[in-house]
Design a protein around this motif. Structure first.
Motif, PDB file in Angstrom:
ATOM      1  N   GLU A 104       0.864  -1.181   0.000  1.00 56.98           N
ATOM      2  CA  GLU A 104       0.000   0.000   0.000  1.00 56.98           C
ATOM      3  C   GLU A 104       0.898   1.226   0.000  1.00 56.98           C
ATOM      4  O   GLU A 104       1.820   1.330   0.802  1.00 56.98           O
ATOM      5  N   ARG A 117      -4.292   6.954  -2.332  1.00 59.34           N
ATOM      6  CA  ARG A 117      -3.651   5.775  -1.750  1.00 59.34           C
ATOM      7  C   ARG A 117      -3.931   4.573  -2.654  1.00 59.34           C
ATOM      8  O   ARG A 117      -5.069   4.362  -3.080  1.00 59.34           O
ATOM      9  N   VAL A 118      -2.900   3.814  -2.983  1.00 65.13           N
ATOM     10  CA  VAL A 118      -3.043   2.711  -3.934  1.00 65.13           C
ATOM     11  C   VAL A 118      -2.459   1.428  -3.346  1.00 65.13           C
ATOM     12  O   VAL A 118      -1.673   1.455  -2.394  1.00 65.13           O
ATOM     13  N   ARG A 119      -2.856   0.320  -3.948  1.00 65.73           N
ATOM     14  CA  ARG A 119      -2.331  -0.993  -3.564  1.00 65.73           C
ATOM     15  C   ARG A 119      -1.825  -1.691  -4.818  1.00 65.73           C
ATOM     16  O   ARG A 119      -2.548  -1.804  -5.811  1.00 65.73           O
ATOM     17  N   VAL A 120      -0.568  -2.134  -4.805  1.00 64.67           N
ATOM     18  CA  VAL A 120       0.032  -2.785  -5.966  1.00 64.67           C
ATOM     19  C   VAL A 120       0.667  -4.096  -5.525  1.00 64.67           C
ATOM     20  O   VAL A 120       1.094  -4.248  -4.373  1.00 64.67           O
ATOM     21  N   GLU A 124       4.191  -5.770  -9.660  1.00 64.58           N
ATOM     22  CA  GLU A 124       3.925  -4.453 -10.236  1.00 64.58           C
ATOM     23  C   GLU A 124       4.897  -3.420  -9.682  1.00 64.58           C
ATOM     24  O   GLU A 124       5.399  -2.566 -10.412  1.00 64.58           O
ATOM     25  N   TRP A 130       3.525   0.951 -12.301  1.00 65.07           N
ATOM     26  CA  TRP A 130       2.295   1.258 -11.571  1.00 65.07           C
ATOM     27  C   TRP A 130       2.027   2.751 -11.408  1.00 65.07           C
ATOM     28  O   TRP A 130       0.854   3.140 -11.312  1.00 65.07           O
ATOM     29  N   ALA A 133      -0.223   3.708 -14.205  1.00 67.31           N
ATOM     30  CA  ALA A 133      -1.477   2.962 -14.142  1.00 67.31           C
ATOM     31  C   ALA A 133      -2.361   3.441 -12.992  1.00 67.31           C
ATOM     32  O   ALA A 133      -3.590   3.501 -13.134  1.00 67.31           O
ATOM     33  N   LYS A 134      -1.763   3.805 -11.864  1.00 67.53           N
ATOM     34  CA  LYS A 134      -2.541   4.175 -10.679  1.00 67.53           C
ATOM     35  C   LYS A 134      -2.737   5.685 -10.541  1.00 67.53           C
ATOM     36  O   LYS A 134      -3.769   6.124 -10.034  1.00 67.53           O
ATOM     37  N   TRP A 135      -1.734   6.474 -10.967  1.00 69.19           N
ATOM     38  CA  TRP A 135      -1.782   7.918 -10.742  1.00 69.19           C
ATOM     39  C   TRP A 135      -1.876   8.713 -12.036  1.00 69.19           C
ATOM     40  O   TRP A 135      -1.850   9.948 -12.004  1.00 69.19           O
TER      41      TRP A 135
END
Length: 319
Positions: A104, A117-120, A124, A130, A133-135
């Motif tokens: 996280e 907040r992201v989870r990879v 990844e 990431w 892909a996430k931000w």
């Protein structure tokens, strides 16, 4: 003054100026000489006397100390247009025996605005794809040889310096042997142990399966009334239908079974409605319009969901 006296006077002035002077060096490029900010350098991680990682101007940077003529100065190579920290290392346990490792992360833009907040997954994170892909557009990792690897190392080292929490998230229902609490029955609601609900055990089944949520069987619960309500379902259908379905409700939490119950009949005979009452034993959110799955799902999706619904009733509706 004679010419000789004047030259001697000017010579003394020049010699005194030389003694007061410092060695001149050209200014470093803007990227390598960021302006000092309040708290600059706090949290830096140095791998040696001259190499390390830190945050400069709200950006992840690789740091280097240069020395010349008895003077030292720092340069900063920008690795990413954001800061990022691993806040938790999460082990997702799906009951297969090998927990998946995830990170996280939280981050900020250079102007201080927070990133989601992201989870990879660990894979990844290692590939460092990431951030985009996430931000999205804000997840800029600079181009250049080795910069992705440096950015990954910077995030790991700076996070470790701050401290990274570890926790386990269970992705299935049913019985486990917990190292602290002993035998527990997992649901997305209450996690139930010998003496009732247990706190501090995280369960996330994902999507609609989170409706597998039992209430806290705390003191004052009228267990006799609950059992009577459950047995009253036998009054809603003939015994050849009602007894096997209610029996499946009570059998499911007792461990593995090698059979399924298959209600069949004409359309409009309320098969789904009655089966939904059975499902409601495992969560008040289940009803005839909200059921775990249907035969419209792919075989792989059904197999995955049925695997995670351990020691509980799993209803697959026809439509």
């Amino acid at each position: 003054l004679t010419p000789e006296q004047y030259a001697a006077q000017r010579g003394r002035v020049l010699l005194e100026a030389l003694e007061r002077a410092h060695t001149w060096r050209p200014p470093a490029p803007a990227e390598e000489s960021p302006a000092k900010e309040e708290g600059q350098g706090a949290g830096d991680v140095w791998l040696s006397d001259v190499h390390g990682y830190g945050v400069r101007g709200g950006k992840l940077c690789a740091l280097k100390i240069h020395a010349a003529d008895g003077q030292e100065w720092e340069s900063a190579e920008t690795l990413a247009e954001f800061t990022a920290y691993i806040t938790a290392e999460v082990f997702e346990e799906d009951g297969a025996g090998e927990a998946a490792r995830l990170f996280e992360l939280e981050g900020t833009r250079p102007d201080g605005r927070p990133l989601p907040r992201v989870r990879v997954t660990a894979a990844e994170f290692e590939g460092m794809r990431w951030p985009v892909a996430k931000w999205g557009a804000g997840g800029i990792v600079h181009a250049g040889q080795g910069k992705k690897d440096k950015a990954r190392a910077a995030i790991q080292l700076l996070s470790a310096a701050r401290g990274v929490a570890e926790r386990t998230v269970y992705r299935h229902t049913g019985w486990i042997q917990h190292p602290q609490h002993g035998p527990l029955y997992l649901t997305a609601g209450a996690v139930i142990g010998r003496a009732g609900a247990v706190s501090g055990v995280e369960v996330d089944l994902g999507g609609r399966l989170n409706a597998y949520a039992l209430p806290d069987p705390g003191e004052g619960s009228d267990l006799r009334a609950a059992v009577r309500h459950s047995l009253a379902l036998l009054n809603l259908a003939p015994d050849p239908v009602a007894v096997p379905i209610l029996g499946a409700v009570y059998r499911a939490p007792l461990g593995r079974s090698d059979f399924a119950v298959w209600p069949t009949g004409e359309t409009g005979r309320h098969k789904t409605a009655f089966a939904a009452f059975a499902m409601a034993h495992f969560g008040a959110g289940w009803h005839r319009r909200h059921l775990p799955d249907s035969w419209n799902s792919s075989p792989n999706a059904l197999e995955s969901a049925a695997f995670r619904v351990k020691d509980a009733l799993f209803l697959i509706d026809d439509f």
